[in-house]
Design a protein around this motif. Structure first.
Motif, PDB file in Angstrom:
ATOM      1  N   PHE A 112      -9.726  -5.272  -1.690  1.00  0.00           N
ATOM      2  CA  PHE A 112      -8.717  -5.648  -2.689  1.00  0.00           C
ATOM      3  C   PHE A 112      -7.624  -6.517  -2.068  1.00  0.00           C
ATOM      4  CE2 PHE A 112      -4.615  -4.499  -4.695  1.00  0.00           C
ATOM      5  CZ  PHE A 112      -4.860  -4.846  -6.018  1.00  0.00           C
TER       6      PHE A 112
ATOM      7  N   VAL B 234       0.873  -1.175   0.000  1.00  0.00           N
ATOM      8  CA  VAL B 234       0.000   0.000   0.000  1.00  0.00           C
ATOM      9  C   VAL B 234       0.904   1.218   0.000  1.00  0.00           C
ATOM     10  CG1 VAL B 234      -1.791   1.283   1.227  1.00  0.00           C
ATOM     11  CG2 VAL B 234      -1.836  -1.215   1.216  1.00  0.00           C
TER      12      VAL B 234
ATOM     13  N   ILE C 184      -9.707  -0.675  -0.640  1.00  0.00           N
ATOM     14  CA  ILE C 184      -8.345  -1.155  -0.373  1.00  0.00           C
ATOM     15  C   ILE C 184      -8.388  -2.442   0.442  1.00  0.00           C
ATOM     16  CG2 ILE C 184      -6.232  -0.662   0.929  1.00  0.00           C
ATOM     17  CD1 ILE C 184      -6.618   2.296   0.101  1.00  0.00           C
TER      18      ILE C 184
ATOM     19  N   LEU D 191      -4.126  -1.717  -7.975  1.00  0.00           N
ATOM     20  CA  LEU D 191      -5.263  -0.823  -7.750  1.00  0.00           C
ATOM     21  C   LEU D 191      -4.745   0.609  -7.718  1.00  0.00           C
ATOM     22  CD1 LEU D 191      -8.246  -0.269  -7.027  1.00  0.00           C
ATOM     23  CD2 LEU D 191      -7.629  -0.633  -4.615  1.00  0.00           C
TER      24      LEU D 191
ATOM     25  N   SER E  99     -12.605   4.635  -0.664  1.00  0.00           N
ATOM     26  CA  SER E  99     -11.360   3.998  -1.106  1.00  0.00           C
ATOM     27  C   SER E  99     -10.789   3.060  -0.048  1.00  0.00           C
ATOM     28  CB  SER E  99     -10.323   5.050  -1.499  1.00  0.00           C
ATOM     29  OG  SER E  99      -9.947   5.846  -0.391  1.00  0.00           O
TER      30      SER E  99
ATOM     31  N   VAL F 193      -1.374  -1.352  -4.151  1.00  0.00           N
ATOM     32  CA  VAL F 193      -2.262  -0.188  -4.093  1.00  0.00           C
ATOM     33  C   VAL F 193      -1.407   1.054  -4.283  1.00  0.00           C
ATOM     34  CG1 VAL F 193      -3.896   1.139  -2.707  1.00  0.00           C
ATOM     35  CG2 VAL F 193      -3.847  -1.367  -2.536  1.00  0.00           C
TER      36      VAL F 193
ATOM     37  N   ILE G 216      -5.563   4.481  -7.202  1.00  0.00           N
ATOM     38  CA  ILE G 216      -6.529   5.368  -6.566  1.00  0.00           C
ATOM     39  C   ILE G 216      -6.060   6.796  -6.792  1.00  0.00           C
ATOM     40  CG2 ILE G 216      -7.458   6.130  -4.338  1.00  0.00           C
ATOM     41  CD1 ILE G 216      -7.232   3.207  -3.409  1.00  0.00           C
TER      42      ILE G 216
END
Length: 419
Positions: free
Chosen positions: A406, A231, A403, A320, A399, A254, A322
């Motif tokens: 995901f 992340v 997250i 992913l 989001s 992410v 964002i």
């Protein structure tokens, strides 16, 4: 007697609260205020006007704010509309394990005009907002070159493993990692510059360092292998994307408001991704004295130096993206769209893009206040991050759920076994 009733009074920072005020007169106008003082002594506050119903009650899940820091029905608005008394301050939790944010909620007489502090206190209540659930363990890591903190959820595990990366502010940032651990992920908050004996700058990013961190995390007995997630935000997102490209251990990435090219040199073994051209003369200072950097980076599609682009099509795991469409620091939406297009051109369908109108650069977990601009220790002027308060808050709430979903999907035993 006027009362503020909050449930729960002690909760994780990403949990919504049910807030009610009782004991008022029918249709009475009052001011609701929230205050907290961070670990640096900076006061953050919000204040809004509400009108009681016929029964003398205000239920924030149903009542609309009439004025102040926001209007309309926003049950958690008192939290995400917090603003610093000392301008350009960012709310950034330091001690994530031992102390919560103490937020004082209060009810006052109000004339709707906030030219002076609210007076005539009628009731108050203090709530605890934690970044770590009971039983979360923090372990300071100094293993070989690796510097960071490992947060382990309570229980025996094994838990999905995640590396958490922040942007160009350096040091060790832990609040999101501890919250991820509270949600069931063994999370390594990884420092990579400006901390202890790590480099002071990021001119050259050696992905071997991050590979060592991934292997360290996977070697822990409480971490579910053989893959991890990452992340990341801003400058950290280019590192996360490079990890997804080069490291087979990365199954879920992410990238929040980042880019898919190199700023500085990215190297891994015998491969080098050279820096995109930077146009520092395009940096501008707006009429508030805030630094806008979104034009500094060249357009990857127009750049002659194509060696600056990360070959995202080589990523084996899922990505992913964002992005906030009001990001004033990076043209993150355009870069994410280009990365998605690069994946499509190579027949890949492992990318997902979530784009949020009104959201700025610093998309945090839910109910954190918008940081529109703040100081950066590596830049001469405060930086404009952008964002519109209500839309940014909605983006953070949505989001964060995406997250977690995901990571759970792509790091579950069933998903990992298919890789």
């Amino acid at each position: 007697m006027v009362q503020i009733i909050v449930h729960p009074k002690t909760a994780l920072i990403d949990e919504p609260l049910h807030i009610r005020v009782t004991g008022l007169l029918p249709n009475q106008l009052v001011g609701l205020q929230a205050k907290l003082t961070d670990e640096k002594g900076v006061l953050f506050f919000s204040q809004v006007v509400y009108k009681a119903d016929e029964g003398g009650e205000i239920d924030l899940e149903h009542a609309a704010a009439l004025g102040g820091d926001y209007v309309g029905i926003h049950p958690m608005g008192l939290f995400w509309s917090l603003k610093p008394k000392k301008v350009l301050s960012r709310l950034l939790k330091q001690d994530v394990i031992n102390s919560p944010y103490l937020v004082q909620l209060s009810v006052h007489d109000s004339n709707i005009i906030f030219s002076a502090p609210l007076e005539s206190l009628k009731a108050s209540e203090t709530v605890e907002r934690w970044y770590s659930a009971p039983g979360v363990q923090r372990i300071l890591i100094r293993e070989g070159r690796i510097r960071g903190s490992l947060f382990l959820p309570p229980g025996e595990g094994p838990f999905p493993g995640v590396i958490d990366l922040f942007g160009h502010i350096g040091g060790l940032i832990e609040h999101r990692a501890s919250l991820l651990a509270s949600r069931g992920f063994a999370t390594l908050a990884l420092a990579y510059f400006g901390y202890e004996d790590l480099p002071e700058a990021t001119d050259v990013l050696d992905i071997k360092y991050f590979e060592e961190a991934a292997n360290f995390l996977l070697s822990h007995p409480k971490v579910l292998g053989p893959s991890i997630g990452v992340v990341s935000v801003s400058h950290g997102a280019q590192i996360a994307l490079a990890m997804a490209v080069f490291l087979k251990q990365v199954a879920a990435t992410v990238c929040i408001n980042g880019f898919f090219f190199s700023v500085g040199c990215i190297k891994y073994r015998n491969e080098n991704i050279h820096s995109i051209n930077l146009f520092l003369e395009r940096a501008r200072t707006n009429n508030l004295g805030l630094l806008e950097l979104s034009s500094v980076f060249g357009n990857p599609q127009e750049e002659a130096n194509k060696h600056a682009l990360l070959p995202v099509e080589r990523a084996q795991g899922h990505i992913l993206f964002i992005v906030g469409e009001k990001d004033c620091n990076v043209n993150s939406k355009a870069y994410a769209e280009q990365a998605m297009e690069q994946l499509r051109r190579h027949g890949k369908s492992n990318g997902t893009l979530l784009s949020y109108p009104g959201a700025g650069h610093l998309i945090e977990p839910p109910y954190a206040p918008l940081c529109f601009a703040s100081h950066n220790p590596f830049l001469p002027r405060p930086v404009l991050w952008g964002g519109e308060t209500i839309l940014h808050a909605e983006a953070q709430e949505h989001s964060w759920k995406e997250i977690l979903k995901f990571l759970r999907h792509h790091l579950s035993p069933a998903s990992i076994s298919k890789l």
